[in-house]
Design a protein around this motif. Structure first.
Motif, PDB file in Angstrom:
ATOM      1  N   GLN A  54       0.841  -1.268   0.076  1.00 37.81           N
ATOM      2  CA  GLN A  54       0.037  -0.049  -0.040  1.00 37.81           C
ATOM      3  C   GLN A  54       0.947   1.319  -0.040  1.00 37.81           C
ATOM      4  OE1 GLN A  54      -2.591  -0.401   3.457  1.00 37.81           O
ATOM      5  NE2 GLN A  54      -3.815  -2.081   2.508  1.00 37.81           N
ATOM      6  N   ILE A  55       1.975   1.338   0.823  1.00 35.53           N
ATOM      7  CA  ILE A  55       2.824   2.170   0.788  1.00 35.53           C
ATOM      8  C   ILE A  55       3.262   2.498  -0.534  1.00 35.53           C
ATOM      9  CG2 ILE A  55       4.846   3.506   1.930  1.00 35.53           C
ATOM     10  CD1 ILE A  55       4.090   1.837   4.475  1.00 35.53           C
ATOM     11  N   GLU A  56       4.126   1.577  -1.108  1.00 31.26           N
ATOM     12  CA  GLU A  56       4.399   1.401  -2.438  1.00 31.26           C
ATOM     13  C   GLU A  56       3.472   1.961  -3.651  1.00 31.26           C
ATOM     14  OE1 GLU A  56       5.654  -2.200  -3.018  1.00 31.26           O
ATOM     15  OE2 GLU A  56       8.019  -2.028  -2.332  1.00 31.26           O
ATOM     16  N   GLN A  57       2.373   2.005  -3.552  1.00 31.57           N
ATOM     17  CA  GLN A  57       1.357   2.426  -4.334  1.00 31.57           C
ATOM     18  C   GLN A  57       1.289   3.750  -4.184  1.00 31.57           C
ATOM     19  OE1 GLN A  57      -1.959  -0.184  -3.794  1.00 31.57           O
ATOM     20  NE2 GLN A  57      -1.162  -1.793  -5.054  1.00 31.57           N
ATOM     21  N   LYS A  58       1.008   3.988  -2.644  1.00 35.11           N
ATOM     22  CA  LYS A  58       0.944   5.744  -2.377  1.00 35.11           C
ATOM     23  C   LYS A  58       2.008   6.548  -2.999  1.00 35.11           C
ATOM     24  CE  LYS A  58      -0.566   8.582   1.356  1.00 35.11           C
ATOM     25  NZ  LYS A  58      -1.085   8.332   2.928  1.00 35.11           N
ATOM     26  N   ILE A  59       3.189   5.869  -2.841  1.00 30.69           N
ATOM     27  CA  ILE A  59       4.429   6.690  -3.103  1.00 30.69           C
ATOM     28  C   ILE A  59       4.211   7.017  -4.608  1.00 30.69           C
ATOM     29  CG2 ILE A  59       6.863   6.591  -3.840  1.00 30.69           C
ATOM     30  CD1 ILE A  59       6.948   5.231  -0.945  1.00 30.69           C
ATOM     31  N   TYR A  66       8.284  16.273  -0.835  1.00 29.93           N
ATOM     32  CA  TYR A  66       8.394  16.048   0.561  1.00 29.93           C
ATOM     33  C   TYR A  66       7.583  14.960   1.215  1.00 29.93           C
ATOM     34  CZ  TYR A  66       7.876  17.071   5.510  1.00 29.93           C
ATOM     35  OH  TYR A  66       7.462  16.905   6.899  1.00 29.93           O
ATOM     36  N   LEU A  67       6.216  14.909   0.501  1.00 27.35           N
ATOM     37  CA  LEU A  67       5.432  13.731   0.768  1.00 27.35           C
ATOM     38  C   LEU A  67       6.028  12.272   0.452  1.00 27.35           C
ATOM     39  CD1 LEU A  67       1.890  14.994   0.218  1.00 27.35           C
ATOM     40  CD2 LEU A  67       2.984  14.762   2.410  1.00 27.35           C
ATOM     41  N   ILE A  68       6.644  12.422  -0.679  1.00 27.73           N
ATOM     42  CA  ILE A  68       7.272  11.146  -1.305  1.00 27.73           C
ATOM     43  C   ILE A  68       8.457  10.716  -0.455  1.00 27.73           C
ATOM     44  CG2 ILE A  68       8.923  10.263  -3.200  1.00 27.73           C
ATOM     45  CD1 ILE A  68       6.898  11.985  -4.996  1.00 27.73           C
ATOM     46  N   SER A  69       9.390  11.866  -0.097  1.00 29.46           N
ATOM     47  CA  SER A  69      10.280  11.585   1.144  1.00 29.46           C
ATOM     48  C   SER A  69      10.005  10.829   2.311  1.00 29.46           C
ATOM     49  CB  SER A  69      11.437  12.577   1.112  1.00 29.46           C
ATOM     50  OG  SER A  69      10.702  13.531   1.739  1.00 29.46           O
ATOM     51  N   PHE A  74       8.757   6.056   5.610  1.00 31.49           N
ATOM     52  CA  PHE A  74       8.107   5.147   6.329  1.00 31.49           C
ATOM     53  C   PHE A  74       8.053   3.712   5.943  1.00 31.49           C
ATOM     54  CE2 PHE A  74       3.423   3.710   6.741  1.00 31.49           C
ATOM     55  CZ  PHE A  74       3.723   3.390   8.275  1.00 31.49           C
ATOM     56  N   LEU A  75       8.325   3.579   4.554  1.00 32.76           N
ATOM     57  CA  LEU A  75       8.328   2.495   3.811  1.00 32.76           C
ATOM     58  C   LEU A  75       9.663   1.572   4.168  1.00 32.76           C
ATOM     59  CD1 LEU A  75       7.427   0.375   1.527  1.00 32.76           C
ATOM     60  CD2 LEU A  75       9.025   1.854   0.083  1.00 32.76           C
ATOM     61  N   ASN A  76      10.762   2.406   4.182  1.00 29.27           N
ATOM     62  CA  ASN A  76      11.946   1.756   4.759  1.00 29.27           C
ATOM     63  C   ASN A  76      11.825   1.257   6.495  1.00 29.27           C
ATOM     64  OD1 ASN A  76      13.388   1.906   2.522  1.00 29.27           O
ATOM     65  ND2 ASN A  76      14.081   4.045   3.023  1.00 29.27           N
TER      66      ASN A  76
END
Length: 128
Positions: A54-59, A66-69, A74-76
């Motif tokens: 879900q996080i990967e899709q959101k990215i 900024y939100l991507i970073s 959070f993904l890491n």
């Protein structure tokens, strides 16, 4: 003095109850405990897999750097926790297999128990 005696008596009875619970364990309680732990870890691992996806899709859907970073950070962190859970799951899996072997060597009827069957089913649902 009476209050102190009552306190000590209560502590002793709690200790005695704890000891009786330890000695009154079912014959295959270690297998049962490890099976339940493995079940919880499998569920937890699958949950982290879904969260990572879900996080990967959101990215991919974000435009703001900024939100991507922040999402990548959070993904890491989520991937690190996933790896920790995976390591614990692998260790629990190995311990359960060892305990199954030990119990089979001690008791040939063990393979006819619910504990054995549940452990085998859980091992077969193991995602690796």
């Amino acid at each position: 003095i009476n209050a102190e005696y009552g306190k000590n008596k209560k502590e002793m009875s709690l200790s005695a109850r704890a000891k009786s619970k330890i000695t009154n364990q079912t014959p295959y309680s270690n297998v049962k405990i490890q099976t339940n732990s493995l079940k919880r870890l499998i569920i937890e691992l699958k949950s982290y897999e879904e969260e990572i996806e879900q996080i990967e899709q959101k990215i991919q859907s974000l435009d703001d750097e900024y939100l991507i970073s922040k999402q990548k950070q959070f993904l890491n962190e989520t991937k690190q926790v996933y790896e920790q859970v995976k390591t614990t799951l692998i260790t629990t899996n190995q311990k359960l297999k060892q305990n199954l072997q030990i119990e089979q060597e001690k008791d040939s009827n063990f393979i006819n128990t619910n504990e054995y069957n549940e452990a085998i089913q859980t091992l077969q649902s193991y995602p690796f």
